[in-house]
Design a protein around this motif. Structure first.
Motif, mmCIF file in Angstrom:
data_model
loop_
_atom_site.group_PDB
_atom_site.id
_atom_site.type_symbol
_atom_site.label_atom_id
_atom_site.label_comp_id
_atom_site.label_asym_id
_atom_site.label_seq_id
_atom_site.Cartn_x
_atom_site.Cartn_y
_atom_site.Cartn_z
ATOM 1 N N SER A 156 0.743 -1.718 -0.005
ATOM 2 C CA SER A 156 0.562 0.196 -0.062
ATOM 3 C C SER A 156 0.777 1.051 -0.005
ATOM 4 O O SER A 156 0.353 2.496 -0.774
ATOM 5 C CB SER A 156 -0.668 0.230 1.297
ATOM 6 O OG SER A 156 -1.273 -0.933 1.467
ATOM 7 N N VAL A 274 -7.206 0.277 0.248
ATOM 8 C CA VAL A 274 -5.986 -1.642 -0.822
ATOM 9 C C VAL A 274 -6.890 -2.666 0.127
ATOM 10 O O VAL A 274 -6.772 -2.906 0.831
ATOM 11 C CB VAL A 274 -4.600 -1.043 -0.560
ATOM 12 C CG1 VAL A 274 -3.853 -2.720 -1.168
ATOM 13 C CG2 VAL A 274 -3.723 -0.168 -1.086
ATOM 14 N N ASN A 312 -6.954 -1.374 -5.729
ATOM 15 C CA ASN A 312 -7.026 0.623 -4.705
ATOM 16 C C ASN A 312 -8.234 1.521 -5.007
ATOM 17 O O ASN A 312 -8.456 1.576 -6.275
ATOM 18 C CB ASN A 312 -5.279 1.173 -4.348
ATOM 19 C CG ASN A 312 -5.166 1.185 -5.901
ATOM 20 O OD1 ASN A 312 -6.006 1.401 -6.906
ATOM 21 N ND2 ASN A 312 -3.291 0.817 -7.014
#
Lengths: 339, 239
Positions: A156, A274, A312
């Motif tokens: 992430s 995410v 995401n």
């Protein structure tokens, strides 16, 4: 020769055969004739998959099926919280698969009970996907490997680093004691990318006051972003309402979450979320299965892999509100933008 | 209505009629692995060619499946994808080749962390590759390129290369030089390259049966930004 009926065995079935034509003809013939399929002829590379219903699980099953097309037949058995434990035993006995796949925690817990009840048996290889805190569960299972569901912070944060203009070097995280191993592992991954995880450990039992005190403390530690771990204990509604949302209101730096709904604008919480790419998770699982298949249906490793692929979401509206400057040309790399 | 056997015959006939390959209303199918999402790539191509109906795919399996169902007038992808058996059974006879700095191919290298790859021990390593052909075909393709059996670990998006290295799921990744340059910008890890001497074809557009001037002109006149996304700077008809 012993024969079995598909329809009586499964509630859902995914046929993965070499060609579309062949699969169509076989399915048509079986429907037309109410045909019983020979156990030994049809079930050579059969994989029995247990899963709850849901779009994410369906995507993972599609990834598995697409990737194993021509090499295996996947039979899906839908499960829910009320499914009797015996159903696993019955399905394994009826279908006699070469490998088992478990999606989600409910089927995996049921399989753990199954193994406990049949401890004298030799268990066929099994793969676990989409189950939270997999490492803990696999301690109680034989001949089972899998892919973790949690996205490591480094995945992430490296993505976040490309889309925000400010540097991301120190990232704060609060966790409960039971997640210690997970945090240690994530600290090591982040270090590889020159990101320091500034972690505050809390006891497993927490209160609003304690969490509030620790979060305030963390937000004053000169961090560039905050990573919120997926822990139901920390993200209980009363903590979101009384701790996270009020304290993060004036935190004008990125907050990374692992649950899509926490990026909703009206919640004023996460700007970047995410989650696992569920289709890709299926493909990653299929590759594990293909290796086991090539190895004569034997697991020769005890490794648990992290998920490789993500989806995401960036809340651009909230980023703007918090004056978080974004690299506009990089936004096309993201799956969803909340404008 | 119909008896079960009549229904079965109707189903078979319908299936084969629908399944017959024929160029459909979709003009251009694109499968090109890049940093941006397929819908953004599709939007960019559509803005270059407003008269051409373009669909961009993010997964090779969907790209092949749709071509198989109803072949479009043209397809655009990396050369190994367009030249693959799954596609060549459809007569995409006329080709437009993308080039970059006068070259139709690009060098591919191995990228690892901290130390280079010893090519003599390649068979003992796990090599990360981008899946552009499907599991079995990809393995065959990589084995053929290296002229030895390679243990591969596939990813389906270019952004997934970095996690393969970070989590040590692969000893090295096999990528184009362009992909490596992007990875270098993204990662702070000590990425080391090992040359392989392998070159793979850049983007190619295959056109169904006969020349389609509208599509040809559109591809040839693609703007610089879109071309850069497709890894080329120029398009020309197959020499």
């Amino acid at each position: 020769m012993k024969t079995k009926r598909f329809s009586s065995i499964t509630q859902g079935i995914t046929q993965v055969l070499h060609s579309r034509t062949l699969s169509f003809i076989l399915l048509s013939l079986s429907l037309l004739l109410g045909m019983s399929i020979s156990h030994s002829e049809q079930m050579d590379n059969t994989i029995l998959l247990f899963s709850p219903r849901g779009n994410n699980f369906q995507d993972t099953i599609k990834g598995l099926s697409d990737d194993l097309a021509g090499d295996a037949i996947i039979i899906t058995k839908w499960m829910n919280n009320t499914t009797e434990n015996d159903s696993i035993a019955q399905s394994i006995k009826k279908i006699n698969p070469r490998l088992l796949v478990f999606l989600g925690n409910t089927p995996l817990q049921a399989y753990t009970r199954y193994q406990k009840q049949h401890s004298d048996k030799k268990f066929i290889p099994a793969i676990a996907l989409s189950a939270l805190h997999l490492d803990r569960q696999l301690k109680y299972l034989n001949n089972t490997i899998g892919i973790r569901y949690e996205i490591p912070a480094v995945t992430s944060l490296v993505q976040l680093r490309t889309i925000v203009k400010a540097p991301i070097k120190r990232v704060g995280v609060i966790y409960r004691q039971w997640m210690n191993d997970f945090i240690v592992q994530n600290k090591a991954y982040c270090k590889q990318e020159d990101i320091e995880l500034v972690a505050i450990r809390m006891p497993n039992s927490i209160s609003i006051n304690r969490l509030s005190y620790q979060l305030k403390h963390l937000l004053h530690k000169d961090i560039d972003a905050l990573w919120v771990v997926n822990d139901n204990g920390l993200l209980h509604a009363r903590f979101i309402q009384n701790v996270w949302v009020p304290l993060l209101k004036n935190f004008n730096k990125p907050v990374v979450v692992g649950i899509q709904k926490l990026t909703k604008t009206n919640l004023n919480f996460g700007i970047f979320s995410v989650e696992a790419d569920h289709y890709a998770l299926g493909v990653q699982g299929a590759e594990m299965i293909a290796e086991i298949m090539a190895n004569g249906w034997k697991i020769d490793t005890h490794k648990v892999e992290p998920p490789v692929s993500i989806n995401n979401i960036l809340n651009v509206k909230l980023s703007n509100k918090k004056n978080i400057r974004l690299n506009q040309q990089k936004l096309e790399q993201l799956d969803t933008l909340i404008q | 209505m119909f008896s079960r056997s009549q229904s079965f015959i109707i189903a078979i006939i319908t299936y084969f009629i629908i399944g017959l390959p024929m160029a459909n209303a979709i003009d251009l199918y694109v499968f090109y692995p890049t940093d941006i999402r397929p819908k953004s790539l599709q939007k960019k191509i559509n803005s270059n060619c407003p008269n051409i109906n373009t669909v961009a795919f993010g997964r090779i399996v969907d790209f092949y499946r749709e071509i198989d169902k109803l072949p479009p007038k043209a397809i655009l992808s990396l050369k190994p994808v367009v030249s693959h058996d799954k596609v060549t059974k459809t007569p995409y006879t006329s080709h437009l080749n993308g080039s970059k700095q006068g070259q139709y191919n690009e060098e591919y290298i191995l990228v690892s962390i901290d130390k280079p790859v010893n090519l003599k021990h390649l068979e003992q390593l796990k090599i990360g590759v981008l899946d552009i052909l499907g599991r079995r075909e990809m393995k065959r393709f990589v084995n053929k390129l290296f002229k030895k059996p390679i243990n591969i670990k596939r990813v389906i998006k270019t952004e997934d290369f970095l996690p393969l290295l970070t989590f040590k799921l692969a000893d090295a990744i096999f990528v184009s030089k362009t992909t490596f340059e992007k990875l270098q910008k993204k990662s702070k890890q000590n990425l080391i390259t090992t040359p392989t001497g392998i070159h793979i074809g850049l983007a190619v557009t295959g056109i169904y049966k006969q020349k389609n001037d509208e599509i040809t002109q559109c591809i040839k006149n693609m703007n610089r930004q879109t071309n850069r996304l497709l890894g080329v700077d120029h398009w020309e008809a197959q020499p």
